[in-house]
Design a protein around this motif. Sequence first.
Motif, mmCIF file in Angstrom:
data_model
loop_
_atom_site.group_PDB
_atom_site.id
_atom_site.type_symbol
_atom_site.label_atom_id
_atom_site.label_comp_id
_atom_site.label_asym_id
_atom_site.label_seq_id
_atom_site.Cartn_x
_atom_site.Cartn_y
_atom_site.Cartn_z
ATOM 1 N N CYS A 6 0.853 -1.188 0.000
ATOM 2 C CA CYS A 6 0.000 0.000 0.000
ATOM 3 C C CYS A 6 0.893 1.243 0.000
ATOM 4 C CB CYS A 6 -0.922 0.013 1.215
ATOM 5 S SG CYS A 6 -2.082 -1.370 1.270
ATOM 6 N N ALA A 44 -6.232 1.106 4.649
ATOM 7 C CA ALA A 44 -6.352 -0.054 3.759
ATOM 8 C C ALA A 44 -5.344 -1.131 4.143
ATOM 9 C CB ALA A 44 -6.141 0.371 2.308
ATOM 10 N N LEU A 131 -1.671 -1.310 -4.042
ATOM 11 C CA LEU A 131 -2.752 -0.333 -3.892
ATOM 12 C C LEU A 131 -2.138 1.024 -3.612
ATOM 13 C CD1 LEU A 131 -5.707 0.611 -3.373
ATOM 14 C CD2 LEU A 131 -5.413 -0.172 -1.008
ATOM 15 N N ASP A 133 -3.002 5.362 -3.187
ATOM 16 C CA ASP A 133 -4.070 6.363 -3.057
ATOM 17 C C ASP A 133 -3.830 7.557 -3.981
ATOM 18 O OD1 ASP A 133 -2.143 7.979 -1.838
ATOM 19 O OD2 ASP A 133 -2.985 7.817 0.168
ATOM 20 N N ILE A 153 -4.089 -1.397 -8.159
ATOM 21 C CA ILE A 153 -5.368 -0.794 -7.781
ATOM 22 C C ILE A 153 -5.122 0.642 -7.366
ATOM 23 C CG2 ILE A 153 -7.366 -0.963 -6.234
ATOM 24 C CD1 ILE A 153 -6.463 -3.891 -5.662
ATOM 25 N N ASP A 155 -7.005 3.974 -5.470
ATOM 26 C CA ASP A 155 -8.073 4.626 -4.711
ATOM 27 C C ASP A 155 -8.103 6.083 -5.166
ATOM 28 O OD1 ASP A 155 -9.438 6.163 -2.842
ATOM 29 O OD2 ASP A 155 -8.086 5.687 -1.180
ATOM 30 N N ILE A 174 -10.715 2.346 -8.845
ATOM 31 C CA ILE A 174 -11.837 2.502 -7.911
ATOM 32 C C ILE A 174 -11.902 3.971 -7.536
ATOM 33 C CG2 ILE A 174 -12.871 1.766 -5.749
ATOM 34 C CD1 ILE A 174 -11.117 -0.723 -5.842
ATOM 35 N N ASP A 246 -11.747 3.751 2.575
ATOM 36 C CA ASP A 246 -10.404 3.189 2.708
ATOM 37 C C ASP A 246 -10.481 1.706 3.077
ATOM 38 O OD1 ASP A 246 -9.693 5.878 2.393
ATOM 39 O OD2 ASP A 246 -9.580 6.190 4.561
ATOM 40 N N HIS A 249 -11.285 -0.310 0.032
ATOM 41 C CA HIS A 249 -10.123 -0.563 -0.833
ATOM 42 C C HIS A 249 -9.222 -1.639 -0.251
ATOM 43 C CE1 HIS A 249 -11.092 3.821 -1.769
ATOM 44 N NE2 HIS A 249 -11.485 3.121 -2.807
#
Length: 307
Positions: A6, A44, A131, A133, A153, A155, A174, A246, A249
């Motif tokens: 993340c 997340a 992931l 952000d 991914i 966010d 997303i 969050d 995700h």
Amino acid sequence: MDKILCIGQATCDITIPIDMEIKDNHKFTIHEEIIDCGGPAMTAACVCGKWGAETDLISRIGNDDTGKSIRDKLDFFSINTGKLIIKHQYTTPYSYIFVNKNNGNRTIFNNPGNNNDIVQCDVECAYKVILTDGRDLDLSLKSFETNPDAKKIIDAGTYRETTLALAKKTDYLICSKYFAEQYTNMVIDTDLHNICEVFKAVENINNAIAIITLGNRGLVFRDSDEKIKIFPAYQVKTVDTTGAGDIFHGAFAWAISKELNYFEAIKFAVITASMSTRSIGGQESIPDLRDVLQVNEQWKPETVICS
């Protein structure tokens, strides 16, 4: 290898419950405040760590008491802190979160700190899922390049040029209703045709899988039958929506790392996010995996076709 990375913001959250909406030129009396850690990437990561996934977090924090509280909380959730970027000159990000006790809605004032310098961070080729952000363009791009086979991914909560640049390189975009409206200059309402038009514009960003989250209305996605549909929220009594996105995700990343199919990953994330709104706070409200599994077994959501 189910390892998850993340990337993005970790914060100190000061949550203040109030009895009414925030209005201009009003004074409010507060009777309590709840201090906890938060931030999109950190929260997340905490979902993934709580549920047993090997998880790393890349985030910028100060070498201060607030930064230490973040490190302690990451240790509590078994998150690897070795990739944190810690500097004396950094101010650890923090947020004031005002929660309306009547409906669970929240208003957030976020101070991201002064952590905008270019830094180096070793990112090995070790991750099944990444992931981001969208806040740290360079480190996210480096992670993508170093891990070409990882599922990526994003966010996308608020529209930024950096977020858009990263979104184009992801497998799963997303985005919030807010991001979608900012990007398309269209307002999402209850008209199904309108929802479809916004969704089609958003999914053209990455030409892969896109999701638009709609809060308590659920989310918009394209199902395996190629139809655009609304996936409902799992209904609970909402106390506080802080961190729900969050947590969504994080649960989605965890599900993808476990190779759940797309529909099941959405269902799993929706349940987790909805269950998290039943109590005050973000990370403290992450539900136990066994409780999510139980609801996942029982709940049969009915989607609505938009197109």
